[in-house]
Design a protein around this motif. Structure first.
Motif, mmCIF file in Angstrom:
data_model
loop_
_atom_site.group_PDB
_atom_site.id
_atom_site.type_symbol
_atom_site.label_atom_id
_atom_site.label_comp_id
_atom_site.label_asym_id
_atom_site.label_seq_id
_atom_site.Cartn_x
_atom_site.Cartn_y
_atom_site.Cartn_z
ATOM 1 N N ILE A 28 48.849 -3.142 -7.226
ATOM 2 C CA ILE A 28 48.321 -3.825 -6.038
ATOM 3 C C ILE A 28 46.943 -4.408 -6.339
ATOM 4 N N LYS A 29 46.120 -3.652 -7.045
ATOM 5 C CA LYS A 29 44.787 -4.133 -7.410
ATOM 6 C C LYS A 29 44.897 -5.376 -8.295
ATOM 7 N N GLU A 30 45.817 -5.352 -9.276
ATOM 8 C CA GLU A 30 46.007 -6.515 -10.138
ATOM 9 C C GLU A 30 46.467 -7.726 -9.324
ATOM 10 N N PHE A 31 47.331 -7.493 -8.345
ATOM 11 C CA PHE A 31 47.786 -8.568 -7.467
ATOM 12 C C PHE A 31 46.608 -9.166 -6.698
ATOM 13 N N GLU A 32 45.788 -8.298 -6.129
ATOM 14 C CA GLU A 32 44.642 -8.763 -5.339
ATOM 15 C C GLU A 32 43.651 -9.554 -6.184
ATOM 16 N N GLU A 33 43.500 -9.188 -7.449
ATOM 17 C CA GLU A 33 42.515 -9.833 -8.317
ATOM 18 C C GLU A 33 43.018 -11.119 -8.963
ATOM 19 N N GLU A 34 44.326 -11.295 -9.014
ATOM 20 C CA GLU A 34 44.887 -12.482 -9.675
ATOM 21 C C GLU A 34 44.641 -13.731 -8.828
ATOM 22 N N THR A 35 44.180 -14.800 -9.477
ATOM 23 C CA THR A 35 43.908 -16.044 -8.758
ATOM 24 C C THR A 35 44.929 -17.130 -9.060
ATOM 25 N N LYS A 37 48.338 -18.813 -9.021
ATOM 26 C CA LYS A 37 49.450 -18.686 -8.071
ATOM 27 C C LYS A 37 50.718 -18.116 -8.722
ATOM 28 N N GLU A 38 51.112 -18.636 -9.882
ATOM 29 C CA GLU A 38 52.333 -18.154 -10.540
ATOM 30 C C GLU A 38 52.166 -16.739 -11.072
ATOM 31 N N LEU A 39 51.004 -16.443 -11.643
ATOM 32 C CA LEU A 39 50.768 -15.080 -12.137
ATOM 33 C C LEU A 39 50.713 -14.084 -10.982
ATOM 34 N N VAL A 45 55.951 -8.997 -8.065
ATOM 35 C CA VAL A 45 57.179 -8.366 -8.566
ATOM 36 C C VAL A 45 56.846 -7.075 -9.305
ATOM 37 N N ASP A 46 55.710 -7.031 -9.985
ATOM 38 C CA ASP A 46 55.274 -5.776 -10.630
ATOM 39 C C ASP A 46 55.074 -4.668 -9.601
#
Length: 86
Positions: A28-35, A37-39, A45-46
């Motif tokens: 969830i933290k990685e999702f929040e930090e990713e800028t 759009k595709e990543l 999904v992770d």
């Protein structure tokens, strides 16, 4: 109907349930930090993969109703609450 979305992780990775739960938080933290759009979509999904892994391990290691029984009970409960499309 297929029960799981992802293959089972390597059985030698026999971590604690807390480890699998904490991994959801990391994803969830990685999702929040990713800028990007595709990543960010991949990070979403992770999260699903990590949550599914936790649920699978939880049901493998604890006694009680089967996953399918609990899933159906949860769907029935949530349908009564109006959570799903009609």
């Amino acid at each position: 109907m297929k029960k799981w979305h992802f293959p089972l992780i390597n059985p030698e990775q026999n971590y604690s349930l807390k480890h699998y739960f904490d991994h959801i938080t990391e994803e969830i933290k990685e999702f929040e930090e990713e800028t990007n759009k595709e990543l960010k979509r991949k990070e979403a999904v992770d999260i699903l993969h990590s949550a599914e892994t936790f649920v699978r391990k939880y049901f493998e290691r604890t006694e009680g109703s089967s996953f399918e029984e609990v899933k159906q009970s949860t769907i029935t409960k949530n349908r009564k609450r109006g959570y799903y499309e009609k």
